[in-house]
Design a protein around this motif. Structure first.
Motif, PDB file in Angstrom:
ATOM      1  N   TYR A 133       0.881  -1.172   0.000  1.00  0.00           N
ATOM      2  CA  TYR A 133       0.000   0.000   0.000  1.00  0.00           C
ATOM      3  C   TYR A 133       0.916   1.219   0.000  1.00  0.00           C
ATOM      4  CZ  TYR A 133      -3.777   3.036   1.978  1.00  0.00           C
ATOM      5  OH  TYR A 133      -4.716   4.023   2.235  1.00  0.00           O
ATOM      6  N   ALA A 134       1.261   1.682  -1.200  1.00  0.00           N
ATOM      7  CA  ALA A 134       2.204   2.795  -1.348  1.00  0.00           C
ATOM      8  C   ALA A 134       1.726   3.991  -0.524  1.00  0.00           C
ATOM      9  CB  ALA A 134       2.346   3.166  -2.817  1.00  0.00           C
ATOM     10  N   GLY A 135       2.601   4.580   0.203  1.00  0.00           N
ATOM     11  CA  GLY A 135       2.231   5.718   1.049  1.00  0.00           C
ATOM     12  C   GLY A 135       2.098   5.267   2.484  1.00  0.00           C
ATOM     13  N   MET A 136       1.153   4.377   2.725  1.00  0.00           N
ATOM     14  CA  MET A 136       0.992   3.870   4.084  1.00  0.00           C
ATOM     15  C   MET A 136       2.212   3.044   4.501  1.00  0.00           C
ATOM     16  SD  MET A 136      -2.151   1.843   5.914  1.00  0.00           S
ATOM     17  CE  MET A 136      -1.974   1.114   7.562  1.00  0.00           C
ATOM     18  N   THR A 137       2.788   2.305   3.562  1.00  0.00           N
ATOM     19  CA  THR A 137       3.954   1.469   3.889  1.00  0.00           C
ATOM     20  C   THR A 137       5.080   2.315   4.468  1.00  0.00           C
ATOM     21  OG1 THR A 137       3.352   0.230   1.917  1.00  0.00           O
ATOM     22  CG2 THR A 137       5.407  -0.351   2.968  1.00  0.00           C
ATOM     23  N   GLU A 138       5.471   3.353   3.730  1.00  0.00           N
ATOM     24  CA  GLU A 138       6.572   4.213   4.177  1.00  0.00           C
ATOM     25  C   GLU A 138       6.239   4.823   5.537  1.00  0.00           C
ATOM     26  OE1 GLU A 138       5.174   4.118   1.235  1.00  0.00           O
ATOM     27  OE2 GLU A 138       6.739   4.032  -0.306  1.00  0.00           O
ATOM     28  N   LYS A 139       4.977   5.265   5.673  1.00  0.00           N
ATOM     29  CA  LYS A 139       4.532   5.877   6.924  1.00  0.00           C
ATOM     30  C   LYS A 139       4.669   4.910   8.104  1.00  0.00           C
ATOM     31  CE  LYS A 139       0.476   8.211   8.703  1.00  0.00           C
ATOM     32  NZ  LYS A 139      -0.946   8.537   8.507  1.00  0.00           N
ATOM     33  N   MET A 140       4.227   3.685   7.908  1.00  0.00           N
ATOM     34  CA  MET A 140       4.290   2.695   8.991  1.00  0.00           C
ATOM     35  C   MET A 140       5.746   2.336   9.315  1.00  0.00           C
ATOM     36  SD  MET A 140       1.274   2.325  10.029  1.00  0.00           S
ATOM     37  CE  MET A 140       1.703   1.135  11.302  1.00  0.00           C
ATOM     38  N   LEU A 141       6.580   2.211   8.285  1.00  0.00           N
ATOM     39  CA  LEU A 141       7.985   1.855   8.533  1.00  0.00           C
ATOM     40  C   LEU A 141       8.703   2.977   9.294  1.00  0.00           C
ATOM     41  CD1 LEU A 141       8.988   0.066   5.187  1.00  0.00           C
ATOM     42  CD2 LEU A 141       8.242  -0.959   7.349  1.00  0.00           C
ATOM     43  N   LEU A 142       8.337   4.222   8.988  1.00  0.00           N
ATOM     44  CA  LEU A 142       8.923   5.348   9.740  1.00  0.00           C
ATOM     45  C   LEU A 142       8.420   5.344  11.183  1.00  0.00           C
ATOM     46  CD1 LEU A 142       8.861   8.183   7.047  1.00  0.00           C
ATOM     47  CD2 LEU A 142      10.906   7.291   8.211  1.00  0.00           C
ATOM     48  N   GLU A 143       7.138   5.035  11.372  1.00  0.00           N
ATOM     49  CA  GLU A 143       6.586   4.959  12.732  1.00  0.00           C
ATOM     50  C   GLU A 143       7.289   3.879  13.552  1.00  0.00           C
ATOM     51  OE1 GLU A 143       2.322   4.512  13.248  1.00  0.00           O
ATOM     52  OE2 GLU A 143       1.937   6.250  11.976  1.00  0.00           O
ATOM     53  N   ILE A 144       7.508   2.726  12.927  1.00  0.00           N
ATOM     54  CA  ILE A 144       8.177   1.613  13.617  1.00  0.00           C
ATOM     55  C   ILE A 144       9.616   2.013  13.966  1.00  0.00           C
ATOM     56  CG2 ILE A 144       9.025  -0.759  13.320  1.00  0.00           C
ATOM     57  CD1 ILE A 144       6.491  -1.192  11.481  1.00  0.00           C
ATOM     58  N   SER A 145      10.295   2.670  13.025  1.00  0.00           N
ATOM     59  CA  SER A 145      11.676   3.134  13.278  1.00  0.00           C
ATOM     60  C   SER A 145      11.702   4.119  14.442  1.00  0.00           C
ATOM     61  CB  SER A 145      12.244   3.836  12.038  1.00  0.00           C
ATOM     62  OG  SER A 145      12.164   3.008  10.916  1.00  0.00           O
ATOM     63  N   ALA A 146      10.716   5.027  14.476  1.00  0.00           N
ATOM     64  CA  ALA A 146      10.656   6.032  15.540  1.00  0.00           C
ATOM     65  C   ALA A 146      10.412   5.372  16.894  1.00  0.00           C
ATOM     66  CB  ALA A 146       9.569   7.060  15.229  1.00  0.00           C
ATOM     67  N   LYS A 147       9.518   4.389  16.907  1.00  0.00           N
ATOM     68  CA  LYS A 147       9.255   3.651  18.153  1.00  0.00           C
ATOM     69  C   LYS A 147      10.528   2.979  18.667  1.00  0.00           C
ATOM     70  CE  LYS A 147       4.501   2.001  17.803  1.00  0.00           C
ATOM     71  NZ  LYS A 147       3.679   0.823  17.455  1.00  0.00           N
ATOM     72  N   ALA A 148      11.286   2.353  17.773  1.00  0.00           N
ATOM     73  CA  ALA A 148      12.531   1.684  18.161  1.00  0.00           C
ATOM     74  C   ALA A 148      13.521   2.704  18.728  1.00  0.00           C
ATOM     75  CB  ALA A 148      13.140   0.950  16.964  1.00  0.00           C
ATOM     76  N   SER A 149      13.589   3.874  18.106  1.00  0.00           N
ATOM     77  CA  SER A 149      14.534   4.906  18.555  1.00  0.00           C
ATOM     78  C   SER A 149      14.145   5.500  19.904  1.00  0.00           C
ATOM     79  CB  SER A 149      14.638   6.020  17.515  1.00  0.00           C
ATOM     80  OG  SER A 149      15.147   5.501  16.316  1.00  0.00           O
ATOM     81  N   GLN A 150      12.845   5.426  20.226  1.00  0.00           N
ATOM     82  CA  GLN A 150      12.411   5.884  21.556  1.00  0.00           C
ATOM     83  C   GLN A 150      12.754   4.855  22.632  1.00  0.00           C
ATOM     84  OE1 GLN A 150       8.222   6.672  21.007  1.00  0.00           O
ATOM     85  NE2 GLN A 150       8.707   8.375  19.633  1.00  0.00           N
ATOM     86  N   LYS A 151      12.715   3.597  22.224  1.00  0.00           N
ATOM     87  CA  LYS A 151      12.872   2.512  23.189  1.00  0.00           C
ATOM     88  C   LYS A 151      14.334   2.197  23.496  1.00  0.00           C
ATOM     89  CE  LYS A 151      10.308  -1.820  23.705  1.00  0.00           C
ATOM     90  NZ  LYS A 151       9.236  -1.572  24.672  1.00  0.00           N
ATOM     91  N   TRP A 152      15.219   2.413  22.526  1.00  0.00           N
ATOM     92  CA  TRP A 152      16.648   2.112  22.704  1.00  0.00           C
ATOM     93  C   TRP A 152      17.491   3.318  22.311  1.00  0.00           C
ATOM     94  CZ3 TRP A 152      13.302  -1.652  20.731  1.00  0.00           C
ATOM     95  CH2 TRP A 152      13.213  -2.845  21.470  1.00  0.00           C
ATOM     96  N   PRO A 153      18.689   3.440  22.891  1.00  0.00           N
ATOM     97  CA  PRO A 153      19.577   4.551  22.505  1.00  0.00           C
ATOM     98  C   PRO A 153      20.283   4.242  21.186  1.00  0.00           C
ATOM     99  CG  PRO A 153      20.612   3.209  24.214  1.00  0.00           C
ATOM    100  CD  PRO A 153      19.271   2.580  23.927  1.00  0.00           C
TER     101      PRO A 153
END
Lengths: 83, 151, 151, 83
Positions: free
Chosen positions: C54-74
């Motif tokens: 789903y072009a558009g949503m895919t990139e958005k979700m992958l960025l959200e997941i990356s951001a979550k990981a960056s909040q959880k770990w240094p």
């Protein structure tokens, strides 16, 4: 027997390795340390804190009570820090 | 099980390709870890890092660790490359990788290999700081990291 | 945070080098995961795999997941590349990687990214078996894998 | 409003996407599904098991109770299988 030293133990003792003929009364790693430290100030200094020293016999981790023989390769070194 | 202890650098891409090609079946997952020379150690700026190792025992221990990982997880292959000698900031130190059908085995076993390598493989690091070489002290965290594997 | 959704293949070595070069500080650790097209699916031989997204949503979700990981770990950086379109046996599907000072953050966050990607990123796989295309069913194990992160 | 379909939903319905004017009585995702399935056998067939369908509104995961508006992009798809 062949004795190897690594890291700061090598530097404190001033040797990479040494070959000795196993004295009769040396049966364990502990006995070997006693033998070495009685003969040399450098060894005595290097082995002053046994908690900071690891030992291997024939390239397997060992401890002070491990039995040793004439043909063994014994190594002394600090805890490892690779990776 | 591929184990290499070498002075020269490695190209992770090529090594992982070899690991993949050696698998009996196409792996669905490869996890890999690369450790690099950091530029700071306890807030002090590093100039270089020198790694000493116990030739012979090193390879033996790395093979033992690889074998333990292969017993614990359904792996299609493992790879460990560790360098020794003088390294510069940012240089590659170690590559560990596992191949498996599903991702969980690859992730866990690579972490397992690194945890055991850190405490069982006879390497010693010496850091050059302000023109002085100092042996790196072992970290309690590395001993504690083993507990999660319950061995 | 690098996120790419693309039809073409990637060279993991180059992408990981870019991730490393983008870090504010020299990372001590990079963990990376590559997923490949397997040759069997439920004991049936695959010919190819086609991935829709789903072009558009895919990139958005992958960025959200990356951001979550960056909040959880240094973390010093994250990377996700996911392909779509028709792929052959052994082809690279996905690359996920994390850079950090110490190894634990890199290991855990890459696994976290893959676990979330598996259940949250809008990709759908279709397998070609005996000249027929069949949509892959989602796996309960993938939903359950999220539990270990306690979010 | 723009409605998108993916994977087997796209195949069952025979459409990638469709544009509709939001009917007055359609306020939630649930209402939209009712509206679509009442008008078309293909939709009725595709939406026969709602447990196997996920929905997003403006590219965020949503559920049957999520409110929808004229300018929204709504997508229906099975559980994802990437990675």
């Amino acid at each position: 027997m062949r004795i190897l030293y690594f890291s700061w133990l090598k530097e404190k003792i001033g040797l990479n390795s040494q070959e000795i003929i196993k004295p009769k009364n040396v049966e364990t790693v502990d006995d070997l340390i006693t033998f070495l430290t009685e003969k040399s100030e450098k060894h005595k200094n290097a082995f002053s804190d046994l908690n900071s020293i690891k030992v291997s016999v024939n390239q397997e981790f060992a401890d002070l009570k491990t039995k040793i023989n004439e043909k063994d390769e014994i190594a002394f070194f600090p805890p490892v820090t690779g990776g | 099980m591929i184990v290499k202890v070498q002075e020269k650098d490695f190209i992770a891409e090529d090594e992982i390709q070899k690991l993949k090609n050696n698998c009996m079946e196409t792996p669905g997952a490869i996890n890999s870890f690369i450790g690099y020379v950091r530029n700071f150690s306890n807030n002090k700026k590093l100039t270089s890092l020198t790694i000493e190792h116990y030739a012979g025992m090193t390879e033996k221990m790395l093979l033992e660790i690889s074998a333990k990982a292969s017993q614990k997880w359904p792996l299609l292959g493992t790879l460990i490359i560790h360098r020794y000698g003088k390294l510069n900031i940012g240089d590659q130190i170690v590559l560990a990788a596992s191949a498996s059908l599903h991702r969980n085995a690859a992730f866990e076993s690579t972490q397992f290999i690194m945890d055991y390598l850190k405490t069982q493989a006879p390497f010693w690091k010496s850091e050059e700081i302000n023109n002085q070489n100092k042996w790196v002290l072992s970290r309690k965290e590395d001993e504690q990291a083993l507990k999660k594997w319950g061995d």
